[in-house]
Design an enzyme around this catalytic site. Structure first.
Site, PDB file in Angstrom:
ATOM      1  N   GLY A  43      54.694  71.772  46.723  1.00  0.00           N
ATOM      2  CA  GLY A  43      55.795  72.602  47.243  1.00  0.00           C
ATOM      3  C   GLY A  43      55.413  73.148  48.603  1.00  0.00           C
ATOM      4  O   GLY A  43      54.360  73.788  48.754  1.00  0.00           O
TER       5      GLY A  43
ATOM      6  N   LYS B 119      67.634  92.851  35.944  1.00  0.00           N
ATOM      7  CA  LYS B 119      68.099  91.562  36.476  1.00  0.00           C
ATOM      8  C   LYS B 119      69.617  91.585  36.444  1.00  0.00           C
ATOM      9  O   LYS B 119      70.217  92.281  35.608  1.00  0.00           O
ATOM     10  CB  LYS B 119      67.597  90.410  35.588  1.00  0.00           C
ATOM     11  CG  LYS B 119      67.521  89.082  36.297  1.00  0.00           C
ATOM     12  CD  LYS B 119      66.225  88.936  37.035  1.00  0.00           C
ATOM     13  CE  LYS B 119      66.092  87.698  37.834  1.00  0.00           C
ATOM     14  NZ  LYS B 119      64.805  87.636  38.536  1.00  0.00           N
TER      15      LYS B 119
ATOM     16  N   ASN C 257      58.891  78.324  51.302  1.00  0.00           N
ATOM     17  CA  ASN C 257      58.448  79.653  51.718  1.00  0.00           C
ATOM     18  C   ASN C 257      57.055  79.982  51.161  1.00  0.00           C
ATOM     19  O   ASN C 257      56.125  80.287  51.912  1.00  0.00           O
ATOM     20  CB  ASN C 257      59.495  80.674  51.252  1.00  0.00           C
ATOM     21  CG  ASN C 257      59.138  82.074  51.687  1.00  0.00           C
ATOM     22  OD1 ASN C 257      58.130  82.634  51.260  1.00  0.00           O
ATOM     23  ND2 ASN C 257      59.928  82.644  52.568  1.00  0.00           N
TER      24      ASN C 257
HETATM   25  P1  NAD Z   1      61.552  77.056  48.506  1.00  0.00           P
HETATM   26  O1  NAD Z   1      62.861  76.514  48.090  1.00  0.00           O
HETATM   27  O2  NAD Z   1      61.397  77.684  49.857  1.00  0.00           O
HETATM   28  O3  NAD Z   1      60.432  75.900  48.409  1.00  0.00           O
HETATM   29  C1  NAD Z   1      60.289  75.028  47.320  1.00  0.00           C
HETATM   30  C2  NAD Z   1      59.500  73.811  47.786  1.00  0.00           C
HETATM   31  O4  NAD Z   1      59.248  72.970  46.666  1.00  0.00           O
HETATM   32  C3  NAD Z   1      60.229  72.959  48.808  1.00  0.00           C
HETATM   33  O5  NAD Z   1      59.291  72.517  49.768  1.00  0.00           O
HETATM   34  C4  NAD Z   1      60.701  71.750  47.988  1.00  0.00           C
HETATM   35  O6  NAD Z   1      60.840  70.584  48.769  1.00  0.00           O
HETATM   36  C5  NAD Z   1      59.554  71.627  47.016  1.00  0.00           C
HETATM   37  N1  NAD Z   1      59.841  70.865  45.811  1.00  0.00           N
HETATM   38  C6  NAD Z   1      60.957  70.866  45.044  1.00  0.00           C
HETATM   39  N2  NAD Z   1      60.808  69.999  44.027  1.00  0.00           N
HETATM   40  C7  NAD Z   1      59.577  69.457  44.144  1.00  0.00           C
HETATM   41  C8  NAD Z   1      58.829  68.500  43.387  1.00  0.00           C
HETATM   42  N3  NAD Z   1      59.333  67.940  42.298  1.00  0.00           N
HETATM   43  N4  NAD Z   1      57.579  68.187  43.805  1.00  0.00           N
HETATM   44  C9  NAD Z   1      57.058  68.763  44.903  1.00  0.00           C
HETATM   45  N5  NAD Z   1      57.701  69.675  45.654  1.00  0.00           N
HETATM   46  C10 NAD Z   1      58.944  70.010  45.278  1.00  0.00           C
HETATM   47  O7  NAD Z   1      61.138  78.095  47.372  1.00  0.00           O
HETATM   48  P2  NAD Z   1      60.017  79.228  47.433  1.00  0.00           P
HETATM   49  O8  NAD Z   1      60.643  80.527  47.843  1.00  0.00           O
HETATM   50  O9  NAD Z   1      58.813  78.722  48.163  1.00  0.00           O
HETATM   51  O10 NAD Z   1      59.703  79.376  45.879  1.00  0.00           O
HETATM   52  C11 NAD Z   1      58.915  78.408  45.181  1.00  0.00           C
HETATM   53  C12 NAD Z   1      58.608  78.934  43.791  1.00  0.00           C
HETATM   54  O11 NAD Z   1      57.941  80.185  43.891  1.00  0.00           O
HETATM   55  C13 NAD Z   1      59.836  79.208  42.901  1.00  0.00           C
HETATM   56  O12 NAD Z   1      59.462  78.981  41.559  1.00  0.00           O
HETATM   57  C14 NAD Z   1      60.067  80.682  43.092  1.00  0.00           C
HETATM   58  O13 NAD Z   1      60.756  81.258  41.987  1.00  0.00           O
HETATM   59  C15 NAD Z   1      58.647  81.172  43.160  1.00  0.00           C
HETATM   60  N6  NAD Z   1      58.531  82.477  43.795  1.00  0.00           N
HETATM   61  C16 NAD Z   1      58.821  82.619  45.104  1.00  0.00           C
HETATM   62  C17 NAD Z   1      58.748  83.877  45.670  1.00  0.00           C
HETATM   63  C18 NAD Z   1      59.036  84.084  47.132  1.00  0.00           C
HETATM   64  O14 NAD Z   1      58.843  85.234  47.593  1.00  0.00           O
HETATM   65  N7  NAD Z   1      59.427  83.082  47.883  1.00  0.00           N
HETATM   66  C19 NAD Z   1      58.363  84.984  44.876  1.00  0.00           C
HETATM   67  C20 NAD Z   1      58.034  84.780  43.533  1.00  0.00           C
HETATM   68  C21 NAD Z   1      58.138  83.514  43.010  1.00  0.00           C
END
Ligand code: NAD
Length: 410
Positions: A214, A102, A217
């Site tokens: 959520g 990291k 992505n």
């Molecule tokens: P993102 O920013 O694209 O989406 C996050 C979503 O959560 C958004 O729609 C936002 O409006 C919503 N949100 C925020 N606060 C909220 C709440 N209190 N209640 C309901 N919805 C809420 O992020 P992402 O890439 O989709 O990642 C989401 C999670 O998944 C994170 O914890 C990230 O670390 C984890 N993750 C993502 C990936 C990836 O490839 N995208 C990989 C591993 C882990």
């Protein structure tokens, strides 16, 4: 509680359950290498700026260190070290030939112009080039870093070392050696894992009601893929509110609404859609609750009110250890983050493999490999859960620690 503190507790529980030796515990608590650098770059107004950067290699016994680089004003060394250790565990859960790393820069990237960000990134790449490389340490994007930043690092590394394969870093743009299927990998991996469980449990997709917290992505792709398989998506939320439809949403239509920049709570298509709070959504009656937003969403305050029998952690650390205990006592099956969202790091590994072999796999080739890897990992963890009479999270840690321990002794 931070993800870092959660991780330490979960790790300790696994170590106690498997009666891990003190020497192995000490090894896992001590990163192999920490590099701290001062990055000196020119601002657009001609002045110089110096920021601090880090790269932590937790373990390379199973392969090159793998893990993200974040640009954030609150990058904290203790947390970066713990997250590097977490990456070693996650890569071992998936049996990837990679270790954990990291890194990051203590900076507010929003306060920099694009050209300043590029100069800073290239200076950081030059500073860490001696310790990164396709066979040593392969970074990736993390908080506030993206494909463009990965492309700059790959380019700078190539200029210095002559290695232009791109295998030094993953998460690059598609035209620069990125992998097909990375955009949907996290969601898709979680679906393959759950499908393996569902088929062996004899459940029918069309009878399963899903709520997803959520809609970014991870959550949006998850909703779309599950909907395509016949699951009924009855509840969705973003940071500004939640919507519920007992009949199930037309996900393509909700996606079009959200991608046009509107709030989910403004969605309407003539159906009987209820607007509810984010807190209510988590407790709504459903079969599967997918957590795809933030950490610490289910705590000791709301854990007892969760009705879904199956909970999938697509986000990192959405359930606190105290909540985990309550859910377990209530007979809920939690599919833990280190397995459920590992599709992302797995396809990053595929990107690295494609770059090394100078190959370009199609989206369906990537997905076929991911499907096998997710179901194999799920089954190994399910078997360990039975062997140790424990939950899937503790079992995932045990499987990973055993694999790392074996590599130490080989
Ligand atoms: P993102 O920013 O694209 O989406 C996050 C979503 O959560 C958004 O729609 C936002 O409006 C919503 N949100 C925020 N606060 C909220 C709440 N209190 N209640 C309901 N919805 C809420 O992020 P992402 O890439 O989709 O990642 C989401 C999670 O998944 C994170 O914890 C990230 O670390 C984890 N993750 C993502 C990936 C990836 O490839 N995208 C990989 C591993 C882990």
């Amino acid at each position: 509680m931070s993800l870092y503190e959660n991780t330490l507790q979960q790790f300790k529980k696994a170590a106690d359950t498997m009666k891990l030796s003190q020497s192995m515990l000490d090894r896992l608590n001590s990163p192999e290498k920490i590099l701290e650098v001062n990055i000196d770059f020119k601002k657009d107004d001609g002045s110089q700026m110096i920021v601090k950067g880090f790269r932590v290699q937790h373990s390379t016994v199973r392969g090159p260190a793998k893990g993200g680089i974040r640009f954030h004003p609150q990058v904290d060394m203790g947390e970066v070290q713990a997250l590097a250790g977490w990456m070693s565990i996650k890569c071992a859960v998936m049996d990837l030939p990679l270790g954990g790393g990291k890194g990051g820069i203590i900076v507010d990237p929003h306060a920099l112009s694009e050209t300043e960000k590029e100069r800073m990134t290239r200076a950081f790449a030059r500073a860490i080039t001696p310790i990164i490389g396709p066979n040593k340490d392969v970074p990736a994007p993390d908080v506030y870093t993206n494909a463009q930043i990965m492309d700059w690092i790959a380019d700078e590394y190539g200029k210095i070392t002559g290695d232009t394969s791109g295998a030094v870093i993953t998460g690059k743009s598609l035209g620069n050696g990125g992998s097909e299927g990375r955009d949907t990998a996290t969601a898709q991996g979680g679906v393959y894992m759950f499908e393996e469980f569902r088929e062996t449990a004899g459940l029918e997709a069309k009878n399963l009601k899903v709520v997803i917290q959520g809609f970014g992505n991870a959550g949006m792709h998850k909703a779309n893929i599950l909907h395509g398989l016949g699951y009924s998506i009855v509840g969705l939320s973003d940071s500004r509110g939640a919507i519920y439809n007992i009949l199930g949403f037309d996900i393509e239509s909700v996606m079009a609404h959200k991608l046009s920049g509107k709030k989910l709570s403004e969605y309407s298509n003539g159906d009987d859609i209820q607007k509810i709070s984010n807190e209510e959504l988590l407790e709504t009656d459903c079969d599967i609750l997918v957590l795809a937003a933030l950490e610490n969403q289910i705590t000791d305050k709301n854990a007892k009110n969760i009705s879904a029998p199956y909970i999938i952690e697509l986000a990192n650390g959405p359930i606190t250890p105290q909540a985990d205990e309550i859910l377990q006592r209530n007979g809920k099956a939690v599919f833990p983050d280190i397995l459920a969202n590992a599709g992302g790091v797995t396809v990053s590994c595929y990107e690295w493999m494609q770059n090394l072999a100078k190959e370009k796999w199609t989206r369906s080739e990537v997905q076929a490999k991911l499907k096998i890897q997710m179901s194999t990992s799920y089954n190994a963890i399910k078997d360990a859960a039975e062997e140790f009479s424990t939950d899937l999270r503790t079992a995932a840690y045990i499987v990973a620690i055993r694999r790392i321990e074996r590599a130490f002794h080989s």
